[in-house]
Scaffold this motif. Sequence first.
Motif, PDB file in Angstrom:
ATOM      1  N   GLN A   1       0.833  -1.205   0.000  1.00 44.90           N
ATOM      2  CA  GLN A   1       0.000   0.000   0.000  1.00 44.90           C
ATOM      3  C   GLN A   1       0.868   1.256   0.000  1.00 44.90           C
ATOM      4  OE1 GLN A   1      -2.409  -1.473   3.336  1.00 44.90           O
ATOM      5  NE2 GLN A   1      -4.190  -0.983   2.075  1.00 44.90           N
ATOM      6  N   PHE A   2       1.969   1.239   0.719  1.00 50.22           N
ATOM      7  CA  PHE A   2       2.895   2.373   0.665  1.00 50.22           C
ATOM      8  C   PHE A   2       3.509   2.477  -0.721  1.00 50.22           C
ATOM      9  CE2 PHE A   2       3.263   2.029   5.402  1.00 50.22           C
ATOM     10  CZ  PHE A   2       2.809   3.303   5.664  1.00 50.22           C
ATOM     11  N   PHE A   3       3.879   1.337  -1.284  1.00 49.59           N
ATOM     12  CA  PHE A   3       4.455   1.319  -2.618  1.00 49.59           C
ATOM     13  C   PHE A   3       3.452   1.840  -3.642  1.00 49.59           C
ATOM     14  CE2 PHE A   3       5.257  -0.899  -6.662  1.00 49.59           C
ATOM     15  CZ  PHE A   3       6.525  -0.406  -6.930  1.00 49.59           C
ATOM     16  N   ALA A   4       2.210   1.410  -3.558  1.00 41.86           N
ATOM     17  CA  ALA A   4       1.169   1.852  -4.493  1.00 41.86           C
ATOM     18  C   ALA A   4       0.936   3.354  -4.361  1.00 41.86           C
ATOM     19  CB  ALA A   4      -0.127   1.083  -4.253  1.00 41.86           C
ATOM     20  N   SER A   5       0.925   3.857  -3.151  1.00 46.49           N
ATOM     21  CA  SER A   5       0.748   5.292  -2.937  1.00 46.49           C
ATOM     22  C   SER A   5       1.890   6.073  -3.582  1.00 46.49           C
ATOM     23  CB  SER A   5       0.671   5.598  -1.446  1.00 46.49           C
ATOM     24  OG  SER A   5       0.438   6.951  -1.229  1.00 46.49           O
ATOM     25  N   ALA A   6       3.113   5.611  -3.413  1.00 50.90           N
ATOM     26  CA  ALA A   6       4.274   6.276  -4.025  1.00 50.90           C
ATOM     27  C   ALA A   6       4.194   6.246  -5.546  1.00 50.90           C
ATOM     28  CB  ALA A   6       5.569   5.625  -3.547  1.00 50.90           C
ATOM     29  N   VAL A   7       3.783   5.110  -6.095  1.00 54.16           N
ATOM     30  CA  VAL A   7       3.665   4.991  -7.551  1.00 54.16           C
ATOM     31  C   VAL A   7       2.609   5.961  -8.079  1.00 54.16           C
ATOM     32  CG1 VAL A   7       2.923   3.451  -9.428  1.00 54.16           C
ATOM     33  CG2 VAL A   7       4.541   2.640  -7.701  1.00 54.16           C
ATOM     34  N   ILE A   8       1.484   6.068  -7.388  1.00 54.09           N
ATOM     35  CA  ILE A   8       0.434   7.008  -7.797  1.00 54.09           C
ATOM     36  C   ILE A   8       0.978   8.432  -7.800  1.00 54.09           C
ATOM     37  CG2 ILE A   8      -1.777   8.041  -7.122  1.00 54.09           C
ATOM     38  CD1 ILE A   8      -2.581   5.210  -6.131  1.00 54.09           C
ATOM     39  N   TRP A   9       1.729   8.792  -6.764  1.00 56.29           N
ATOM     40  CA  TRP A   9       2.301  10.132  -6.713  1.00 56.29           C
ATOM     41  C   TRP A   9       3.277  10.366  -7.863  1.00 56.29           C
ATOM     42  CZ3 TRP A   9       1.431  14.660  -4.597  1.00 56.29           C
ATOM     43  CH2 TRP A   9       0.569  14.730  -3.515  1.00 56.29           C
ATOM     44  N   ILE A  10       4.171   9.421  -8.086  1.00 56.17           N
ATOM     45  CA  ILE A  10       5.227   9.605  -9.092  1.00 56.17           C
ATOM     46  C   ILE A  10       4.682   9.556 -10.516  1.00 56.17           C
ATOM     47  CG2 ILE A  10       7.323   8.560 -10.041  1.00 56.17           C
ATOM     48  CD1 ILE A  10       7.966   7.719  -7.092  1.00 56.17           C
ATOM     49  N   VAL A  11       3.755   8.654 -10.773  1.00 56.94           N
ATOM     50  CA  VAL A  11       3.278   8.435 -12.140  1.00 56.94           C
ATOM     51  C   VAL A  11       2.111   9.350 -12.523  1.00 56.94           C
ATOM     52  CG1 VAL A  11       2.259   6.704 -13.683  1.00 56.94           C
ATOM     53  CG2 VAL A  11       4.103   6.060 -12.134  1.00 56.94           C
ATOM     54  N   ILE A  12       1.239   9.672 -11.569  1.00 52.14           N
ATOM     55  CA  ILE A  12       0.020  10.415 -11.912  1.00 52.14           C
ATOM     56  C   ILE A  12       0.006  11.816 -11.323  1.00 52.14           C
ATOM     57  CG2 ILE A  12      -2.497  10.453 -11.716  1.00 52.14           C
ATOM     58  CD1 ILE A  12      -2.377   7.362 -11.595  1.00 52.14           C
ATOM     59  N   LEU A  13       0.152  11.927 -10.016  1.00 49.59           N
ATOM     60  CA  LEU A  13      -0.103  13.197  -9.345  1.00 49.59           C
ATOM     61  C   LEU A  13       0.929  14.283  -9.642  1.00 49.59           C
ATOM     62  CD1 LEU A  13      -1.384  11.881  -5.911  1.00 49.59           C
ATOM     63  CD2 LEU A  13      -2.710  12.745  -7.836  1.00 49.59           C
ATOM     64  N   ILE A  14       2.193  13.961  -9.538  1.00 51.15           N
ATOM     65  CA  ILE A  14       3.214  14.985  -9.789  1.00 51.15           C
ATOM     66  C   ILE A  14       3.171  15.470 -11.238  1.00 51.15           C
ATOM     67  CG2 ILE A  14       5.698  15.449  -9.852  1.00 51.15           C
ATOM     68  CD1 ILE A  14       5.929  13.703  -7.309  1.00 51.15           C
ATOM     69  N   PRO A  15       3.123  14.579 -12.244  1.00 54.20           N
ATOM     70  CA  PRO A  15       3.018  15.086 -13.620  1.00 54.20           C
ATOM     71  C   PRO A  15       1.752  15.911 -13.861  1.00 54.20           C
ATOM     72  CG  PRO A  15       3.690  12.793 -13.653  1.00 54.20           C
ATOM     73  CD  PRO A  15       3.323  13.124 -12.238  1.00 54.20           C
ATOM     74  N   ALA A  16       0.620  15.492 -13.292  1.00 56.85           N
ATOM     75  CA  ALA A  16      -0.623  16.250 -13.466  1.00 56.85           C
ATOM     76  C   ALA A  16      -0.497  17.625 -12.830  1.00 56.85           C
ATOM     77  CB  ALA A  16      -1.800  15.487 -12.865  1.00 56.85           C
ATOM     78  N   GLN A  17       0.125  17.695 -11.679  1.00 56.00           N
ATOM     79  CA  GLN A  17       0.282  18.969 -10.992  1.00 56.00           C
ATOM     80  C   GLN A  17       1.198  19.904 -11.767  1.00 56.00           C
ATOM     81  OE1 GLN A  17       1.268  18.444  -6.892  1.00 56.00           O
ATOM     82  NE2 GLN A  17       0.724  20.526  -6.365  1.00 56.00           N
ATOM     83  N   VAL A  18       2.256  19.364 -12.338  1.00 61.08           N
ATOM     84  CA  VAL A  18       3.165  20.177 -13.152  1.00 61.08           C
ATOM     85  C   VAL A  18       2.431  20.711 -14.383  1.00 61.08           C
ATOM     86  CG1 VAL A  18       5.235  20.074 -14.609  1.00 61.08           C
ATOM     87  CG2 VAL A  18       5.266  19.066 -12.319  1.00 61.08           C
ATOM     88  N   MET A  19       1.660  19.857 -15.050  1.00 63.65           N
ATOM     89  CA  MET A  19       0.899  20.299 -16.228  1.00 63.65           C
ATOM     90  C   MET A  19      -0.109  21.377 -15.849  1.00 63.65           C
ATOM     91  SD  MET A  19       0.198  16.966 -18.593  1.00 63.65           S
ATOM     92  CE  MET A  19       0.264  15.609 -17.443  1.00 63.65           C
ATOM     93  N   GLN A  20      -0.810  21.191 -14.734  1.00 66.69           N
ATOM     94  CA  GLN A  20      -1.784  22.188 -14.293  1.00 66.69           C
ATOM     95  C   GLN A  20      -1.105  23.513 -13.961  1.00 66.69           C
ATOM     96  OE1 GLN A  20      -3.941  19.779 -11.246  1.00 66.69           O
ATOM     97  NE2 GLN A  20      -5.725  20.723 -12.212  1.00 66.69           N
ATOM     98  N   SER A  21       0.048  23.453 -13.362  1.00 63.42           N
ATOM     99  CA  SER A  21       0.784  24.664 -13.025  1.00 63.42           C
ATOM    100  C   SER A  21       1.170  25.429 -14.287  1.00 63.42           C
ATOM    101  CB  SER A  21       2.028  24.305 -12.223  1.00 63.42           C
ATOM    102  OG  SER A  21       2.809  25.448 -11.972  1.00 63.42           O
ATOM    103  N   ARG A  22       1.638  24.709 -15.273  1.00 62.21           N
ATOM    104  CA  ARG A  22       2.003  25.355 -16.551  1.00 62.21           C
ATOM    105  C   ARG A  22       0.777  25.948 -17.235  1.00 62.21           C
ATOM    106  NH1 ARG A  22       6.220  20.684 -18.339  1.00 62.21           N
ATOM    107  NH2 ARG A  22       7.908  21.371 -16.979  1.00 62.21           N
ATOM    108  N   MET A  23      -0.326  25.212 -17.202  1.00 66.60           N
ATOM    109  CA  MET A  23      -1.563  25.722 -17.796  1.00 66.60           C
ATOM    110  C   MET A  23      -2.043  26.964 -17.054  1.00 66.60           C
ATOM    111  SD  MET A  23      -3.937  22.493 -18.651  1.00 66.60           S
ATOM    112  CE  MET A  23      -3.216  20.993 -19.241  1.00 66.60           C
ATOM    113  N   ALA A  24      -1.938  26.950 -15.734  1.00 65.19           N
ATOM    114  CA  ALA A  24      -2.392  28.090 -14.939  1.00 65.19           C
ATOM    115  C   ALA A  24      -1.585  29.334 -15.271  1.00 65.19           C
ATOM    116  CB  ALA A  24      -2.298  27.768 -13.450  1.00 65.19           C
ATOM    117  N   SER A  25      -0.293  29.168 -15.493  1.00 69.82           N
ATOM    118  CA  SER A  25       0.536  30.303 -15.891  1.00 69.82           C
ATOM    119  C   SER A  25       0.088  30.846 -17.239  1.00 69.82           C
ATOM    120  CB  SER A  25       2.005  29.889 -15.962  1.00 69.82           C
ATOM    121  OG  SER A  25       2.477  29.511 -14.700  1.00 69.82           O
TER     122      SER A  25
END
Length: 82
Positions: A16-40
Amino acid sequence: MNRCGLGRWAQKHQWQFFASAVIWIVILIPAQVMQSRMASAFQNDGTIPQRYWMLSRIWAIAGSIAAILPFTVLYFMVFKPQ
């Protein structure tokens, strides 16, 4: 206990810790970076693209799952069911 000193409950729930880390690395961080660029970009333009809202939904769903996974491990740490 295994040779690392972890009980059976910990061994069973490490994924479960591993799955949470994978979700952050694969989905959440890239989505957040894209949203930040779009917001700018739409800060000056004023129109929010549809992709931004799609990423927002993805972030909300995946973020909820990534947050719930460690809380379930916390539950098992506290109550240690057999």
